[in-house]
Design an enzyme around this catalytic site. Structure first.
Site, PDB file in Angstrom:
ATOM      1  N   SER A  34      45.479  44.607  36.901  1.00 20.43           N
ATOM      2  CA  SER A  34      44.762  45.252  38.002  1.00 20.43           C
ATOM      3  C   SER A  34      44.057  46.533  37.561  1.00 20.43           C
ATOM      4  CB  SER A  34      45.731  45.546  39.148  1.00 20.43           C
ATOM      5  OG  SER A  34      46.807  46.353  38.711  1.00 20.43           O
ATOM      6  N   GLU A 107      46.843  39.356  24.373  1.00 18.85           N
ATOM      7  CA  GLU A 107      46.671  40.808  24.289  1.00 18.85           C
ATOM      8  C   GLU A 107      47.010  41.318  22.889  1.00 18.85           C
ATOM      9  OE1 GLU A 107      47.541  41.825  29.002  1.00 18.85           O
ATOM     10  OE2 GLU A 107      49.163  41.953  27.543  1.00 18.85           O
TER      11      GLU A 107
END
EC number: 5.3.1.6
Length: 229
Positions: A34, A107
């Site tokens: 987010s 990631e």
């Protein structure tokens, strides 16, 4: 300030950092979550400055493409000048716990390509020692029970991550995630290396080998910049 406001604040700060420290035509490294969504949204007006972006998840790829960015296969690049991503926890040396969104393996791949890893978060994510946030471990499904036993032997309590409907959560790589509670990570590097060596582990959510180079942290009084040695 609300948490959403803090996320927007640090997303904008990351845009300003990237624009000040990269030239035109480079490839941007973009994480997941987010807070990163706020960074993507704030970077959208500057998309033509970049050759494109490499993305750590299908969700981030879709958001980037929605804003008109060209998303590049990481296999087509040898490095990126900066990778921007969030963290679930980060300690005073820049070691992190990541993977709350399930994108930990991708990631780590992008972090390893980056010249500079910039962690963006609100100040509540800063902790003295990692382990308060459940530690994600991405596992090959056939090895799940084996990894659960090894985690319990260390004193951890593993739980298979599930979707809201109760089905097992599946990563973008087609694997499952065990969330481990009850472990304090006093030596992040040694712990990451130990768990990564277990057969059936794709990767785990401690980022010590690919720790952050710097952090931008949103506080009620502004952005705090921390450079990790």
């Amino acid at each position: 300030m609300t948490q959403d406001e803090l996320k927007r604040q640090v997303g904008q700060a990351a845009v300003e950092y990237v624009l000040a420290h990269t030239g035109a035509g480079v490839v941007l490294g973009v994480g997941t979550g987010s807070t990163v969504n706020c960074f993507i949204d704030a970077m959208a007006p500057h998309r033509d400055r970049f050759q494109g972006a490499v993305s750590s998840s299908l969700a981030s790829t879709q958001r980037l493409e929605h804003h008109g960015f060209t998303v590049i296969d990481p296999n087509a690049v040898t490095s990126v000048p900066v990778y921007v991503d969030g963290a679930d926890e980060i300690d005073p040396r820049g070691n992190m716990v990541k993977g709350g969104g399930g994108a930990l393996t991708r990631e780590k791949i992008l972090a390893s390509l980056a010249d500079v890893f910039v962690c963006i978060a609100d100040a509540s994510k800063r902790v003295p020692v990692l382990g308060g946030f459940p530690l994600p471990i991405e596992v090959v499904p056939m090895a799940r029970a084996l990894i659960e036993r090894r985690v319990r032997a260390l004193g951890g309590m593993p739980t298979l991550r599930a979707n809201p409907d109760g089905t097992a959560f599946v990563t973008d790589n087609g694997h499952q995630i065990l969330d481990v509670r009850g472990l304090t990570v006093g030596d992040p590097l040694a712990f990451e290396q130990q768990v990564n060596a277990w057969p059936g582990v794709l990767t785990m959510g401690v980022f010590a080998l690919q720790r952050a180079d710097m952090g931008l942290f949103a506080t009620a009084t502004g952005i705090e910049t921390v450079r990790f040695g």
